[in-house]
Design a protein around this motif. Sequence first.
Motif, PDB file in Angstrom:
ATOM      1  N   UNK A 109       0.830  -1.195   0.000  1.00  0.00           N
ATOM      2  CA  UNK A 109       0.000   0.000   0.000  1.00  0.00           C
ATOM      3  C   UNK A 109       0.865   1.245   0.000  1.00  0.00           C
ATOM      4  N   UNK A 110       0.468   2.232  -0.803  1.00  0.00           N
ATOM      5  CA  UNK A 110       1.081   3.555  -0.795  1.00  0.00           C
ATOM      6  C   UNK A 110      -0.039   4.561  -0.589  1.00  0.00           C
ATOM      7  N   UNK A 111       0.159   5.539   0.295  1.00  0.00           N
ATOM      8  CA  UNK A 111      -0.837   6.591   0.487  1.00  0.00           C
ATOM      9  C   UNK A 111      -0.149   7.935   0.345  1.00  0.00           C
ATOM     10  N   UNK A 112      -0.657   8.749  -0.581  1.00  0.00           N
ATOM     11  CA  UNK A 112       0.009  10.014  -0.887  1.00  0.00           C
ATOM     12  C   UNK A 112      -0.979  11.174  -0.839  1.00  0.00           C
ATOM     13  N   UNK A 113      -0.713  12.215  -0.051  1.00  0.00           N
ATOM     14  CA  UNK A 113       0.425  12.322   0.861  1.00  0.00           C
ATOM     15  C   UNK A 113       0.231  11.592   2.179  1.00  0.00           C
ATOM     16  N   UNK A 114      -1.021  11.233   2.514  1.00  0.00           N
ATOM     17  CA  UNK A 114      -1.270  10.482   3.737  1.00  0.00           C
ATOM     18  C   UNK A 114      -1.229  11.352   4.983  1.00  0.00           C
ATOM     19  N   UNK A 115      -1.331  10.694   6.131  1.00  0.00           N
ATOM     20  CA  UNK A 115      -1.267  11.377   7.421  1.00  0.00           C
ATOM     21  C   UNK A 115      -0.592  10.454   8.430  1.00  0.00           C
TER      22      UNK A 115
END
Length: 436
Positions: free
Chosen positions: A28-34
């Motif tokens: 999983x990649x989350x951009x920009x995320x928290x």
Amino acid sequence: MKVLVVGSGGREHALCRALARDPRVDALVCAPGNAGTAELAEPRPLDVADPDAVADLADKVGADLTVIGPEVPLVAGAADEVRARGLPVFGPSAAAARLEGSKAFAKGVMRAAGVPTAAARDHTEVEPALADLDEFGPPYVVKYDGLAAGKGVTVTEDREAAVAAVRASLRGPDDRVVLEEYLDGPEVSLFAIVTESGAVLPLLPAQDHKRVGDGDTGPNTGGMGAYTPLPWASHGLSAEIVATVIRPTVDEMARRGTPFTGLLYAGLALTTRGPRVVEFNVRFGDPEVQAILALLTTPLTDVLSGRRAPVWRSGAAISVVVAAPGYPAAPRLGDPIRGLAAAGALTGVDVLHAGTRRDADGQVVSSGGRVLSVTAIGSNLESARGSAYEAVSRISLAGAHYRTDIGDPSRMRHAADVHRADTAPGEDPTRPKKKE
């Protein structure tokens, strides 16, 4: 498979949580995320408003699926750019995303498709708009035509406040304002997955709470809490909404040569004349999605692709938003958040981050107006509600505020009374009632 989630709010943390539980997903990649998504997904910097940047990142990380969370990149055309690279993406085209990007456009689609909604007129000049205010009368409903982060709607009995909202909506040469009749009755959110073949897969209906204060007082917000399912709603409500709202809208968009795929969100009022559309969104709603996905047992990638219809666990789910002091007008940011582990240790509770980051010392601090979505499941709504508020009580954020009436039984009794009165036996709920 590797999945890229675009966004940084509570919705994206909920999506990451569901995807992390999906056996098909191994990265999983989350951009920009928290600060919360970083515990489940690799964070990447990203300007979500730049479609090319979104597509570049999907290409760079080798995403087998890109899920675009917020409305801004969808309206800007991020899904188009990702598709142009030959990469799978969940989200509508920019042309289809106008259902959220322009309230006037959405009204035109609804009129053409015969979708029940509030009477409305749109204006680009102040004086004609002000002349129309009295024709609609109080309560006045004034909507900025474009994106406004869930806060571009004014509903008021005060004409001066309505006039101020009209003027605020028409500050620039390209601005447009929509005036609507007021819709009475409890509000309901229904999300539907729309596949590339045009199939419609409805999710559980939920109820959001937009006003900042208990009893629906104070200004509108992005949403202060939600629960699902709706124990007071009729069994056939979802099917009725699909038949009278979702399906006709999808068909009309296809007829126009701008087919809709992705998530279509209908915000509705269950009026005394039957369900009426308040607004369309083209992405998962926040905080409803936090509660809805908490009950999903089907792997999320199977649902997003249309391979399988969603299956739900029994019971109920609720999400309570913890907001920063000053939200929604001028939230104070940068305050430390404590008690997250203690809250998350409760059975059935997920503390989903919305506006958080880690500071230079590694401490989680607030970075947005809506800071956390405390989500809980239970055997029934009362059980889920008790767990959620117990979790909230364990969290410390200076000056934070939250609503105490999310999923309140007395509010649901009122909603049930109104809903039962909506339609007489044998009556067509999509047709206005005749005046006496």
